[in-house]
Design an enzyme around this catalytic site. Structure first.
Site, PDB file in Angstrom:
ATOM      1  N   HIS A 143       0.846  -1.197   0.000  1.00 56.28           N
ATOM      2  CA  HIS A 143       0.000   0.000   0.000  1.00 56.28           C
ATOM      3  C   HIS A 143       0.875   1.238   0.000  1.00 56.28           C
ATOM      4  O   HIS A 143       1.871   1.302   0.714  1.00 56.28           O
ATOM      5  CB  HIS A 143      -0.962   0.017   1.197  1.00 56.28           C
TER       6      HIS A 143
ATOM      7  N   HIS B 196       1.092   5.024   0.943  1.00 62.48           N
ATOM      8  CA  HIS B 196       0.471   6.060   1.776  1.00 62.48           C
ATOM      9  C   HIS B 196       0.567   7.393   1.043  1.00 62.48           C
ATOM     10  O   HIS B 196       1.659   7.786   0.616  1.00 62.48           O
ATOM     11  CB  HIS B 196       1.215   6.219   3.106  1.00 62.48           C
TER      12      HIS B 196
HETATM   13  P1  5GP Z   1       1.535   0.109   7.384  1.00 61.89           P
HETATM   14  O1  5GP Z   1       2.079   0.327   8.744  1.00 61.89           O
HETATM   15  O2  5GP Z   1       1.312  -1.353   7.087  1.00 61.89           O
HETATM   16  O3  5GP Z   1       2.350   0.790   6.308  1.00 61.89           O
HETATM   17  O4  5GP Z   1       0.164   0.862   7.332  1.00 61.89           O
HETATM   18  C1  5GP Z   1      -1.060   0.227   7.479  1.00 61.89           C
HETATM   19  C2  5GP Z   1      -2.120   1.289   7.493  1.00 61.89           C
HETATM   20  O5  5GP Z   1      -3.364   0.663   7.379  1.00 61.89           O
HETATM   21  C3  5GP Z   1      -2.125   2.123   8.768  1.00 61.89           C
HETATM   22  O6  5GP Z   1      -1.932   3.498   8.441  1.00 61.89           O
HETATM   23  C4  5GP Z   1      -3.496   1.858   9.353  1.00 61.89           C
HETATM   24  O7  5GP Z   1      -4.094   2.999   9.932  1.00 61.89           O
HETATM   25  C5  5GP Z   1      -4.273   1.362   8.160  1.00 61.89           C
HETATM   26  N1  5GP Z   1      -5.333   0.437   8.503  1.00 61.89           N
HETATM   27  C6  5GP Z   1      -5.234  -0.630   9.338  1.00 61.89           C
HETATM   28  N2  5GP Z   1      -6.412  -1.280   9.411  1.00 61.89           N
HETATM   29  C7  5GP Z   1      -7.269  -0.600   8.606  1.00 61.89           C
HETATM   30  C8  5GP Z   1      -8.641  -0.798   8.255  1.00 61.89           C
HETATM   31  O8  5GP Z   1      -9.324  -1.717   8.711  1.00 61.89           O
HETATM   32  N3  5GP Z   1      -9.189   0.088   7.390  1.00 61.89           N
HETATM   33  C9  5GP Z   1      -8.471   1.132   6.858  1.00 61.89           C
HETATM   34  N4  5GP Z   1      -9.091   1.943   6.010  1.00 61.89           N
HETATM   35  N5  5GP Z   1      -7.173   1.323   7.164  1.00 61.89           N
HETATM   36  C10 5GP Z   1      -6.581   0.477   8.029  1.00 61.89           C
END
Ligand code: 5GP
Length: 142
Positions: A101, A103
């Site tokens: 993903h 950001h």
């Molecule tokens: P990572 O740390 O893997 O780069 O970021 C994961 C992102 O996914 C985090 O910013 C977190 O807030 C988001 N996230 C986690 N669970 C959910 C969810 O159920 N729905 C949405 N829309 N975002 C999520």
């Protein structure tokens, strides 16, 4: 890829709620549920590739095209001055959801945040020889 659907697949499939703002055959984007700023959006391939190097070239191109298209739209929607765009690529980099993903984080003058340079710990003090060796290793790998 694991057999269990990732949280992002569940959003894309409509199994859990999500504020989807963009969708094509290969890519989706939705608001982050715990936003770092208003408009914080995640752009994902629909297939749950875990890391960037697993993305087929055409899907990677589709993801980046979506990021490029959405970034000004997101900035406009929340009246942002800029955006920070980044990927936590692997758990050691802070990746919590094992589904690639990107950001897109809107930024505002005086928002108190930092540049992407702030993500690492202390900076290494590398000699020219070490820098040359690293560059050569990257260039030679493939
Ligand atoms: P990572 O740390 O893997 O780069 O970021 C994961 C992102 O996914 C985090 O910013 C977190 O807030 C988001 N996230 C986690 N669970 C959910 C969810 O159920 N729905 C949405 N829309 N975002 C999520």
């Amino acid at each position: 890829m694991s057999d269990d659907p990732t949280i992002f697949e569940q959003i894309i499939d409509g199994d859990i709620p999500g504020r989807i703002v963009y969708e094509t055959e290969t890519v989706a984007a939705f608001l982050d549920a715990n936003p770092l700023a208003p408009g914080h959006t995640l752009v994902v391939p629909k297939e749950p590739y875990e890391r960037l190097d697993e993305l087929p070239d055409d899907v990677a191109a589709d993801v980046w095209a979506a990021v490029q298209e959405l970034t000004p739209r997101i900035e406009g929607a929340v009246d942002a001055d800029a955006t920070t765009v980044g990927v936590n690529n692997g758990p050691a980099a802070g990746q919590e959801v094992p589904h690639v993903h990107v950001h897109v984080v809107p930024r505002f003058e005086g928002d108190g945040g930092g540049p992407i340079h702030a993500v690492a710990g202390s900076r290494p003090n590398l000699s020219d020889a070490e820098m040359d060796e690293i560059a050569a290793d990257i260039e030679a790998s493939d």
